[in-house]
Design a protein around this motif. Structure first.
Motif, PDB file in Angstrom:
ATOM      1  N   ALA A  42       0.742  -1.232  -0.073  1.00 42.46           N
ATOM      2  CA  ALA A  42      -0.118  -0.232   0.059  1.00 42.46           C
ATOM      3  C   ALA A  42       0.904   1.191  -0.031  1.00 42.46           C
ATOM      4  O   ALA A  42       0.404   2.335  -0.338  1.00 42.46           O
ATOM      5  CB  ALA A  42      -0.934  -0.067   1.188  1.00 42.46           C
ATOM      6  N   LYS A  43       2.198   1.231   0.252  1.00 42.14           N
ATOM      7  CA  LYS A  43       2.945   2.351   0.422  1.00 42.14           C
ATOM      8  C   LYS A  43       3.770   2.578  -0.912  1.00 42.14           C
ATOM      9  O   LYS A  43       4.701   3.307  -1.130  1.00 42.14           O
ATOM     10  CB  LYS A  43       4.132   2.279   1.590  1.00 42.14           C
ATOM     11  N   SER A  44       3.408   1.653  -1.972  1.00 41.50           N
ATOM     12  CA  SER A  44       3.755   1.842  -3.341  1.00 41.50           C
ATOM     13  C   SER A  44       5.332   1.869  -3.246  1.00 41.50           C
ATOM     14  O   SER A  44       6.052   2.614  -3.877  1.00 41.50           O
ATOM     15  CB  SER A  44       3.227   3.145  -4.001  1.00 41.50           C
ATOM     16  N   PRO A  45       6.153   1.046  -2.644  1.00 39.22           N
ATOM     17  CA  PRO A  45       7.563   0.920  -2.877  1.00 39.22           C
ATOM     18  C   PRO A  45       8.215   0.716  -4.178  1.00 39.22           C
ATOM     19  O   PRO A  45       9.093   1.111  -4.340  1.00 39.22           O
ATOM     20  CB  PRO A  45       7.905  -0.433  -1.825  1.00 39.22           C
ATOM     21  N   LEU A  46       7.247   0.107  -4.975  1.00 38.70           N
ATOM     22  CA  LEU A  46       7.812  -0.211  -6.358  1.00 38.70           C
ATOM     23  C   LEU A  46       7.820   0.860  -7.355  1.00 38.70           C
ATOM     24  O   LEU A  46       8.108   0.712  -8.618  1.00 38.70           O
ATOM     25  CB  LEU A  46       7.227  -1.456  -6.906  1.00 38.70           C
ATOM     26  N   SER A  47       7.160   2.063  -6.818  1.00 33.94           N
ATOM     27  CA  SER A  47       6.869   3.286  -7.620  1.00 33.94           C
ATOM     28  C   SER A  47       8.427   3.820  -7.886  1.00 33.94           C
ATOM     29  O   SER A  47       8.510   4.427  -9.065  1.00 33.94           O
ATOM     30  CB  SER A  47       6.376   4.217  -6.886  1.00 33.94           C
ATOM     31  N   VAL A  48       9.318   3.463  -7.208  1.00 30.33           N
ATOM     32  CA  VAL A  48      10.690   3.815  -7.484  1.00 30.33           C
ATOM     33  C   VAL A  48      11.191   3.248  -8.712  1.00 30.33           C
ATOM     34  O   VAL A  48      12.283   3.855  -9.204  1.00 30.33           O
ATOM     35  CB  VAL A  48      11.618   3.659  -6.204  1.00 30.33           C
ATOM     36  N   GLY A  49      10.704   2.083  -9.078  1.00 22.47           N
ATOM     37  CA  GLY A  49      11.205   1.377 -10.259  1.00 22.47           C
ATOM     38  C   GLY A  49      10.378   1.781 -11.512  1.00 22.47           C
ATOM     39  O   GLY A  49      10.548   1.065 -12.452  1.00 22.47           O
ATOM     40  N   ILE A  50       9.791   2.712 -11.185  1.00 19.53           N
ATOM     41  CA  ILE A  50       8.807   3.096 -12.810  1.00 19.53           C
ATOM     42  C   ILE A  50       9.095   4.481 -12.962  1.00 19.53           C
ATOM     43  O   ILE A  50       9.310   5.475 -12.269  1.00 19.53           O
ATOM     44  CB  ILE A  50       7.474   2.993 -12.116  1.00 19.53           C
ATOM     45  N   PRO A  51       9.168   4.594 -14.532  1.00 19.34           N
ATOM     46  CA  PRO A  51       9.550   5.948 -14.943  1.00 19.34           C
ATOM     47  C   PRO A  51       8.481   7.123 -14.469  1.00 19.34           C
ATOM     48  O   PRO A  51       7.274   6.779 -14.388  1.00 19.34           O
ATOM     49  CB  PRO A  51       9.479   5.821 -16.345  1.00 19.34           C
ATOM     50  N   GLU A  52       9.107   8.385 -14.600  1.00 20.83           N
ATOM     51  CA  GLU A  52       8.276   9.498 -14.062  1.00 20.83           C
ATOM     52  C   GLU A  52       7.068   9.674 -15.116  1.00 20.83           C
ATOM     53  O   GLU A  52       6.122   9.940 -14.634  1.00 20.83           O
ATOM     54  CB  GLU A  52       8.925  10.818 -13.800  1.00 20.83           C
ATOM     55  N   ASN A  53       7.250   9.400 -16.300  1.00 22.20           N
ATOM     56  CA  ASN A  53       6.267   9.715 -17.431  1.00 22.20           C
ATOM     57  C   ASN A  53       5.049   8.531 -17.235  1.00 22.20           C
ATOM     58  O   ASN A  53       3.949   8.928 -18.012  1.00 22.20           O
ATOM     59  CB  ASN A  53       6.836   9.762 -18.711  1.00 22.20           C
ATOM     60  N   TYR A  54       5.332   7.494 -16.419  1.00 24.59           N
ATOM     61  CA  TYR A  54       4.121   6.623 -16.240  1.00 24.59           C
ATOM     62  C   TYR A  54       3.652   6.825 -14.721  1.00 24.59           C
ATOM     63  O   TYR A  54       3.051   5.631 -14.519  1.00 24.59           O
ATOM     64  CB  TYR A  54       4.843   5.140 -16.604  1.00 24.59           C
TER      65      TYR A  54
END
Length: 496
Positions: A45-57
């Motif tokens: 729920a804390k979206s830890p994998l957001s660090v591995g996703i490009p900004e424009n997505y």
């Protein structure tokens, strides 16, 4: 708009402490397979994998320092959880961001951000462990899709991942398999893309992560094939080298936890009216974990500078192998030391040091066994030495870009000439030595940016001691081999 990373990491840290130490029983996690769905839900729920996703997505932009910080924060509480994130980031999200067709990226990243999906990588096969180029999984193009068939095993997240990157070789018109490697994105939620788990393995450690044998017989739309910038083999090297450069992130929190637990226990434990930490040998043992902490910090620092997806790491085997092999040896040593310092308590199932021995042991084996990687380090350096026609190790290191700061500290150990036809055991000794000197160069570069001097000084002394031992081993005569038929005249009882 994303929150400041320091806020995110603090919030994530608090969530993990709550999940593993208050809301759920971490000791129970260590004894049972898998991770409870409610615990995983709270963490994701804390979206830890957001660090591995490009900004424009919609992600945070794939900054290496942020990825490593997430891995480190997770591994302080759970090495298994950190590896789950490491698999997702290094072996799925980053390759997709760099090599996938733009038409398929949006939906994949959206599902990771909104539905907490996960992805893994399938390379390893039963008869071709380290020989990835010999894999027998094959693909054939039929119309607008590819048929991919084969059997893979030892994939982390077996039966758990929503997406897989699957490697295979193209079957040509003659029925033979081409040498190059192709990667396909498999979405197990789609028709004709289900992976059949033929067997789950009883892995000795890392209980949270399911491993097993997977049967692949799928149809993948053509646009879900990764697009290499040159060859598939170079793409695979780029992916694996980047992954190896993320090992320090997983090691960082784990080693810091081993260090903190050692200091805490040895300050509290009284032996003969003395604190355990007052004993000379105990001080030395803790200093070895502290040295590992410093080296790992330096690797994280260096990886953050060089391993972003904008860089082609296909030819960066020296840096990648150095980080992966050395840091995983340090993880194992740190866990062994904490377990030893903990006495009888260290042998309990719930001991974090004891668990750490088995959990970190696999890191020395997967993504290339350390013996193989140390051998490759020596082979790569010998190739460079041969090109320069320089066979004195110290003279070579003096002008080598990875040892410009560190070479002078090791002159007394490495000022000698080598020959090319060495036994593998000697190549491993040299590979270990090179990895130590290269890592100290990372540390000295980090010191220039302001990292504290006393930790660097202690680390330097211990690494020099390590290199001295390795060079003693290298120069000693060692031609011992196994005796296969050893049973005759070898039962002690007959000689009493």
């Amino acid at each position: 708009m994303h929150k400041d990373f320091s806020e995110l990491i603090k919030d994530f840290q608090n969530t993990l402490k709550n999940v593993f130490n208050e809301r759920y029983d971490i000791d129970q996690f260590s004894k049972e397979r898998g991770i409870p769905g409610v615990a995983l839900r709270d963490i994701m729920a804390k979206s830890p994998l957001s660090v591995g996703i490009p900004e424009n997505y919609g992600g945070r932009g794939m900054k290496v320092s942020e990825c490593l910080s997430i891995l480190s924060t997770a591994s302080y509480e759970s090495l298994s959880l950190s590896l789950i994130f490491g698999i997702n980031i290094a072996l799925f999200l980053e390759p997709v961001a760099k090599y996938a067709n733009d038409s398929v990226k949006g939906d994949i990243f959206k599902r990771f951000l909104e539905k907490q999906n996960m992805g893994g990588l399938m390379i390893t096969e039963q008869n071709f462990g380290s020989d990835a180029l010999g894999m027998q999984t094959y693909n054939e193009k039929v119309g607008d899709h590819y048929n991919v068939k084969g059997t893979k095993h030892w994939q982390g997240l077996t039966g758990m991942a929503d997406y897989w990157l699957i490697t295979s070789r193209e079957k040509n018109a003659n029925g033979n398999l081409n040498r190059d490697i192709d990667f396909f994105i498999c979405d197990v939620q789609q028709p004709n893309q289900q992976i059949v788990v033929e067997e789950y393995y009883n892995n000795l450690g890392l209980y949270m992560i399911p491993y097993g044998k997977n049967k692949v017989d799928i149809q993948v739309p053509a646009q879900y094939k990764l697009e290499p910038h040159s060859s598939g083999v170079k793409m695979m090297l780029d992916i694996l080298h980047r992954s190896r450069m993320q090992f320090p992130g997983m090691a960082m929190g784990f080693i810091k936890r081993m260090l903190d637990e050692s200091i805490k226990y040895c300050n509290e434990r009284i032996v003969g009216q003395k604190k355990l930490i007052d004993l000379d040998q105990v001080k030395y043992q803790i200093s070895t974990i502290q040295s590992a902490f410093t080296v790992t910090s330096a690797m994280c620092f260096k990886s953050s500078l060089i391993s972003g997806i904008d860089n082609d790491l296909a030819s960066s085997g020296l840096e990648a192998n150095t980080m992966k092999a050395f840091v995983t040896d340090l993880m194992q040593q740190a866990a062994q030391t904490l377990t030893q310092l903990s006495g009888g308590k260290g042998y309990k199932m719930e001991s974090i040091g004891g668990r750490g021995i088995m959990d970190s042991r696999a890191f020395q084996i997967f993504e290339g066994s350390n013996e193989m990687l140390y051998t490759q380090i020596t082979e790569m350096i010998f190739k460079l030495m041969k090109r320069k026609k320089e066979f004195n190790i110290y003279s070579f290191l003096k002008d080598f870009h990875l040892t410009t700061r560190s070479h002078s500290y090791f002159k007394e150990y490495v000022d000698f000439t080598v020959v090319n036809d060495l036994k593998q055991r000697k190549m491993i000794d040299l590979g270990k030595m090179f990895s130590r000197i290269i890592s100290i160069d990372f540390a000295l570069e980090m010191q220039e940016k302001g990292f504290r001097d006393d930790l660097i000084t202690n680390c330097m002394q211990l690494i020099k001691l390590d290199v001295s031992k390795l060079m003693n081993s290298f120069h000693s005569k060692n031609t011992i081999i196994e005796i296969e038929d050893y049973n005759e005249n070898s039962h002690w009882y007959n000689f009493v």
